[in-house]
Design a protein around this motif. Structure first.
Motif, PDB file in Angstrom:
ATOM      1  N   PHE A  71       0.811  -1.216   0.000  1.00 50.99           N
ATOM      2  CA  PHE A  71       0.000   0.000   0.000  1.00 50.99           C
ATOM      3  C   PHE A  71       0.850   1.274   0.000  1.00 50.99           C
ATOM      4  N   SER A  72       2.145   1.150  -0.263  1.00 52.25           N
ATOM      5  CA  SER A  72       3.010   2.325  -0.193  1.00 52.25           C
ATOM      6  C   SER A  72       2.661   3.364  -1.251  1.00 52.25           C
ATOM      7  N   HIS A  73       2.032   2.940  -2.336  1.00 52.19           N
ATOM      8  CA  HIS A  73       1.697   3.848  -3.427  1.00 52.19           C
ATOM      9  C   HIS A  73       0.209   4.176  -3.474  1.00 52.19           C
ATOM     10  N   GLY A  74      -0.548   3.711  -2.469  1.00 55.54           N
ATOM     11  CA  GLY A  74      -1.964   4.013  -2.434  1.00 55.54           C
ATOM     12  C   GLY A  74      -2.802   2.786  -2.154  1.00 55.54           C
ATOM     13  N   ALA A  75      -4.121   2.966  -2.173  1.00 53.60           N
ATOM     14  CA  ALA A  75      -5.038   1.865  -1.878  1.00 53.60           C
ATOM     15  C   ALA A  75      -6.382   2.139  -2.520  1.00 53.60           C
ATOM     16  N   ASN A  76      -7.134   1.069  -2.736  1.00 56.37           N
ATOM     17  CA  ASN A  76      -8.463   1.186  -3.297  1.00 56.37           C
ATOM     18  C   ASN A  76      -9.494   0.703  -2.282  1.00 56.37           C
ATOM     19  N   PHE A  77     -10.430   1.567  -1.952  1.00 57.74           N
ATOM     20  CA  PHE A  77     -11.433   1.233  -0.937  1.00 57.74           C
ATOM     21  C   PHE A  77     -12.786   0.887  -1.548  1.00 57.74           C
ATOM     22  N   ALA A  78     -12.895   0.980  -2.860  1.00 57.61           N
ATOM     23  CA  ALA A  78     -14.183   0.780  -3.508  1.00 57.61           C
ATOM     24  C   ALA A  78     -14.488  -0.679  -3.769  1.00 57.61           C
ATOM     25  N   THR A  79     -15.760  -0.945  -4.022  1.00 60.21           N
ATOM     26  CA  THR A  79     -16.173  -2.284  -4.430  1.00 60.21           C
ATOM     27  C   THR A  79     -17.224  -2.164  -5.528  1.00 60.21           C
ATOM     28  N   ALA A  80     -17.306  -3.182  -6.365  1.00 55.09           N
ATOM     29  CA  ALA A  80     -18.381  -3.226  -7.346  1.00 55.09           C
ATOM     30  C   ALA A  80     -19.710  -3.261  -6.609  1.00 55.09           C
ATOM     31  N   GLY A  81     -20.705  -2.557  -7.136  1.00 49.94           N
ATOM     32  CA  GLY A  81     -22.025  -2.568  -6.522  1.00 49.94           C
ATOM     33  C   GLY A  81     -22.195  -1.610  -5.369  1.00 49.94           C
ATOM     34  N   SER A  82     -21.198  -0.765  -5.101  1.00 49.00           N
ATOM     35  CA  SER A  82     -21.294   0.162  -3.977  1.00 49.00           C
ATOM     36  C   SER A  82     -22.273   1.302  -4.263  1.00 49.00           C
ATOM     37  N   THR A  83     -22.838   1.824  -3.210  1.00 52.79           N
ATOM     38  CA  THR A  83     -23.717   2.988  -3.302  1.00 52.79           C
ATOM     39  C   THR A  83     -23.185   4.093  -2.390  1.00 52.79           C
ATOM     40  N   ILE A  84     -23.678   5.306  -2.601  1.00 50.57           N
ATOM     41  CA  ILE A  84     -23.343   6.407  -1.697  1.00 50.57           C
ATOM     42  C   ILE A  84     -24.141   6.248  -0.404  1.00 50.57           C
ATOM     43  N   ARG A  85     -25.443   6.062  -0.540  1.00 54.52           N
ATOM     44  CA  ARG A  85     -26.291   5.836   0.634  1.00 54.52           C
ATOM     45  C   ARG A  85     -26.202   4.368   1.047  1.00 54.52           C
ATOM     46  N   PRO A  86     -26.129   4.094   2.343  1.00 52.50           N
ATOM     47  CA  PRO A  86     -26.073   2.702   2.798  1.00 52.50           C
ATOM     48  C   PRO A  86     -27.295   1.924   2.307  1.00 52.50           C
ATOM     49  N   PRO A  87     -27.092   0.725   1.763  1.00 52.58           N
ATOM     50  CA  PRO A  87     -28.229  -0.061   1.279  1.00 52.58           C
ATOM     51  C   PRO A  87     -29.043  -0.620   2.445  1.00 52.58           C
ATOM     52  N   ASN A  88     -30.337  -0.837   2.209  1.00 49.93           N
ATOM     53  CA  ASN A  88     -31.185  -1.428   3.251  1.00 49.93           C
ATOM     54  C   ASN A  88     -31.569  -2.861   2.905  1.00 49.93           C
ATOM     55  N   THR A  89     -30.781  -3.457   2.000  1.00 49.29           N
ATOM     56  CA  THR A  89     -30.971  -4.853   1.629  1.00 49.29           C
ATOM     57  C   THR A  89     -29.628  -5.566   1.697  1.00 49.29           C
ATOM     58  N   THR A  90     -29.661  -6.886   1.704  1.00 46.81           N
ATOM     59  CA  THR A  90     -28.414  -7.655   1.677  1.00 46.81           C
ATOM     60  C   THR A  90     -27.921  -7.760   0.243  1.00 46.81           C
ATOM     61  N   ILE A  91     -26.659  -8.123   0.079  1.00 49.81           N
ATOM     62  CA  ILE A  91     -26.094  -8.262  -1.257  1.00 49.81           C
ATOM     63  C   ILE A  91     -26.792  -9.369  -2.039  1.00 49.81           C
ATOM     64  N   SER A  92     -27.252 -10.405  -1.353  1.00 45.57           N
ATOM     65  CA  SER A  92     -27.949 -11.496  -2.032  1.00 45.57           C
ATOM     66  C   SER A  92     -29.344 -11.087  -2.490  1.00 45.57           C
ATOM     67  N   GLN A  93     -29.936 -10.106  -1.830  1.00 50.92           N
ATOM     68  CA  GLN A  93     -31.278  -9.658  -2.199  1.00 50.92           C
ATOM     69  C   GLN A  93     -31.259  -8.709  -3.388  1.00 50.92           C
ATOM     70  N   SER A  94     -30.326  -7.782  -3.400  1.00 53.78           N
ATOM     71  CA  SER A  94     -30.349  -6.736  -4.425  1.00 53.78           C
ATOM     72  C   SER A  94     -29.085  -6.634  -5.256  1.00 53.78           C
ATOM     73  N   GLY A  95     -28.013  -7.259  -4.805  1.00 60.55           N
ATOM     74  CA  GLY A  95     -26.744  -7.126  -5.519  1.00 60.55           C
ATOM     75  C   GLY A  95     -25.956  -5.909  -5.084  1.00 60.55           C
ATOM     76  N   ALA A  96     -26.556  -5.065  -4.230  1.00 58.91           N
ATOM     77  CA  ALA A  96     -25.850  -3.874  -3.747  1.00 58.91           C
ATOM     78  C   ALA A  96     -24.802  -4.273  -2.720  1.00 58.91           C
ATOM     79  N   SER A  97     -23.608  -3.718  -2.863  1.00 56.31           N
ATOM     80  CA  SER A  97     -22.523  -4.021  -1.936  1.00 56.31           C
ATOM     81  C   SER A  97     -22.813  -3.424  -0.561  1.00 56.31           C
ATOM     82  N   PRO A  98     -22.535  -4.153   0.515  1.00 56.14           N
ATOM     83  CA  PRO A  98     -22.693  -3.585   1.859  1.00 56.14           C
ATOM     84  C   PRO A  98     -21.605  -2.564   2.174  1.00 56.14           C
ATOM     85  N   ILE A  99     -20.596  -2.502   1.306  1.00 54.21           N
ATOM     86  CA  ILE A  99     -19.483  -1.584   1.542  1.00 54.21           C
ATOM     87  C   ILE A  99     -19.769  -0.278   0.814  1.00 54.21           C
ATOM     88  N   SER A 100     -20.729   0.465   1.327  1.00 52.16           N
ATOM     89  CA  SER A 100     -21.113   1.751   0.754  1.00 52.16           C
ATOM     90  C   SER A 100     -20.064   2.808   1.085  1.00 52.16           C
TER      91      SER A 100
END
Length: 395
Positions: free
Chosen positions: A112-141
Motif C-alpha cells: 500500500f506504499s503507493h496508495g489503496a483502493n477502498f471501492a467495491t463493485a455494486g457500492s452505493t453512496i447511501r447505505p443499502p437497506n438490503t443484503t447483497i444477495s437480495q439486491s446485488g448492492a454491496s454492503p461496503i457503501s
C-alpha cells in the motif's frame, strides 16, 4: 515510495459507471499552449505521490473472486476486476508510473506504499437497506469506505513505525495530504430507484440526499488532510445493457442509438446537481483542488459512435447469456452449471472482445476503458481543463 515513482493514489468508488451534459469545454488554443509551456518547464521539479481510490477489487476480496473469463485479456486470470482486463483506474495508475492498486480488503501480499483502493463493485453512496444477495448492492457503501480509509490512515502509521518490511509497504504520513483522491460513484444509487419501480421524479427527489452524503464524504477526506480530488460524474445508464434488459421502456422512449431516453435523463440530472455541489465545495474547502470529470459525455460518445470508432455491438454484452443484450441477471459472466458431474460454462466471453464496448452488460472491456482513459487524460473533459499529471502533482 515504490521505485522512482512520485505519485500516490487513493480511490473511493463503486461500480464502474458514473454524467451530465455539463461537459467541460475543451481548452482554448492559448490555454493549451500555456499548459504545454508549464508542463514542459515545471513537471520535472514537482513531486509526485500516491493515489487513494474510492473503485475496484474489494468485492472479490470480501465475497469471492469474480470468475474467469474476468481478467482473461491482461491478467490472464481473475484479478478482482469485473472486466476482461484493466479498468480506468489501472490506466490512471500506469500514467502516473504507479503499480496497479490493491484493494484495501485484499490482505494477501499487498503493498500500500503507493496508495489503496477502498471501492467495491455494486457500492452505493447511501447505505443499502438490503443484503447483497437480495439486491446485488454491496454492503461496503461510501460511508463504510470512509471508515476503512480513516482506519488505514491511523493504523498504517502505527505499523509503519515498527520498521522493517512494514516501512516499505505502507505510505508515509505526509503522503496522505499529497495524494490524489479519486471518486467514481453514484450510478448504483440511481439504479436502486429503478429496482424499486420508482418514477423519474421519485428518483430525482432523493438525489439531493444522495449528494449531501457524497459532499460530506469529500469533506471528511478533506478534514483528514486530503487536498486533491478527482471526481467522475455518472455514466449514461440508459445505454447500459443490464439497464435496458432489466428495466425496459416503451419503444417511444428509445433513441436512435438504442438507449433509454428517460434513464439517461436521470443520469443527466444527477450530474448537473453533482456539478453544482463541486462548485460549492470549491468555495467551502479553500485549500482543496477539485477536478470534475465528464465521464458521461465520453462514454456516451463511445457508445453512440461505436462503429465509427472501430467498436461493435455497443449495447450487447460480450460475456453473458441470451436475450437481445446478451445479459441475464441470473446467468452472469462466468456462470457455470453441472451437467453429468461436469462444470459447463454458460456465460462465456465473445471472440471479438478487443472490439467490444460492454464486457458483462454492466462494466466495460479493457479496450473501451483504454479509450475512455485517453479522453480523460488530456483534460479536455475536465473542469478545470487540466491534464491528469498536472492535477496529481504536488506543486
Amino acid at each position: 515510495m515504490v521505485g522512482s515513482s512520485k505519485y500516490m493514489l487513493f480511490g473511493f468508488v463503486l461500480d464502474l459507471f458514473f454524467l451530465g451534459f455539463l461537459r467541460a469545454s475543451p481548452p482554448t488554443s492559448s490555454l493549451a499552449r500555456d499548459l504545454s509551456l508549464i508542463l514542459s518547464s515545471s513537471l520535472t521539479s514537482w513531486n509526485w505521490h500516491v493515489i487513494f481510490l474510492f473503485i475496484i477489487g474489494g468485492l472479490s476480496a470480501a465475497f469471492g473472486q469474480a470468475p474467469y473469463p474476468n481478467g482473461q485479456t491482461f491478467f490472464h486470470s481473475p484479478s478482482g476486476r469485473f472486466s476482461d482486463g484493466r479498468l480506468i483506474i489501472d490506466f490512471i495508475a500506469k500514467e502516473l508510473g504507479l503499480p496497479y492498486l490493491t484493494a484495501f480488503l485484499d490482505s494477501i501480499g499487498s503493498n500500500f506504499s503507493h496508495g489503496a483502493n477502498f471501492a467495491t463493485a455494486g457500492s452505493t453512496i447511501r447505505p443499502p437497506n438490503t443484503t447483497i444477495s437480495q439486491s446485488g448492492a454491496s454492503p461496503i457503501s461510501l460511508d463504510v469506505q470512509l471508515v476503512q480509509f480513516s482506519y488505514f490512515l491511523t493504523r498504517s502509521q502505527l505499523i509503519r513505525n515498527q520498521g522493517g518490511a512494514f516501512k516499505k509497504l505502507l505510505p508515509r504520513k505526509e503522503y496522505f495530504s499529497q495524494a490524489l483522491y479519486t471518486f467514481d460513484i453514484g450510478q448504483n444509487d440511481l439504479v436502486t430507484g429503478l429496482k424499486l419501480n420508482m418514477t423519474n421524479d421519485q428518483i430525482k427527489a432523493y438525489i439531493p440526499d444522495v449528494l449531501n452524503q457524497y459532499s460530506n464524504a469529500i469533506r471528511k477526506v478533506y478534514l483528514k488532510g486530503g487536498r486533491r480530488f478527482w471526481i467522475h460524474n455518472t455514466a449514461p445508464i440508459g445505454c447500459l445493457p443490464y439497464v435496458l434488459d432489466r428495466f425496459p421502456v416503451p419503444a417511444s422512449q428509445i433513441d436512435i442509438h438504442g438507449c433509454a431516453i428517460s434513464r439517461n435523463e436521470i443520469a443527466r440530472f444527477f450530474n448537473s446537481q453533482l456539478k453544482r455541489r463541486v462548485v460549492e465545495l470549491r468555495k467551502e474547502l479553500s485549500k482543496a483542488e477539485i477536478t470534475y470529470v465528464d465521464i458521461y459525455s465520453i462514454k456516451l460518445t463511445l457508445i453512440t459512435q461505436a462503429k465509427k470508432l472501430g467498436f461493435r455491438y455497443p449495447l450487447v454484452a460480450c460475456c453473458g447469456h441470451g436475450g437481445k443484450y446478451n445479459y441475464n441477471k441470473l446467468i452472469k459472466c462466468g456462470a457455470e452449471v453441472m451437467v453429468k458431474g461436469k462444470e459447463i460454462v454458460l456465460a462465456k466471453s465473445c471472440n471479438d472482445v478487443s472490439f467490444r464496448v460492454s464486457w458483462d452488460g454492466i462494466h466495460f472491456t479493457e479496450t473501451a476503458n483504454s479509450w475512455i482513459f485517453r479522453k480523460i487524460n488530456g483534460g479536455a473533459f475536465s473542469d478545470p481543463p487540466l491534464p491528469l499529471k498536472f492535477v496529481a502533482c504536488t506543486r
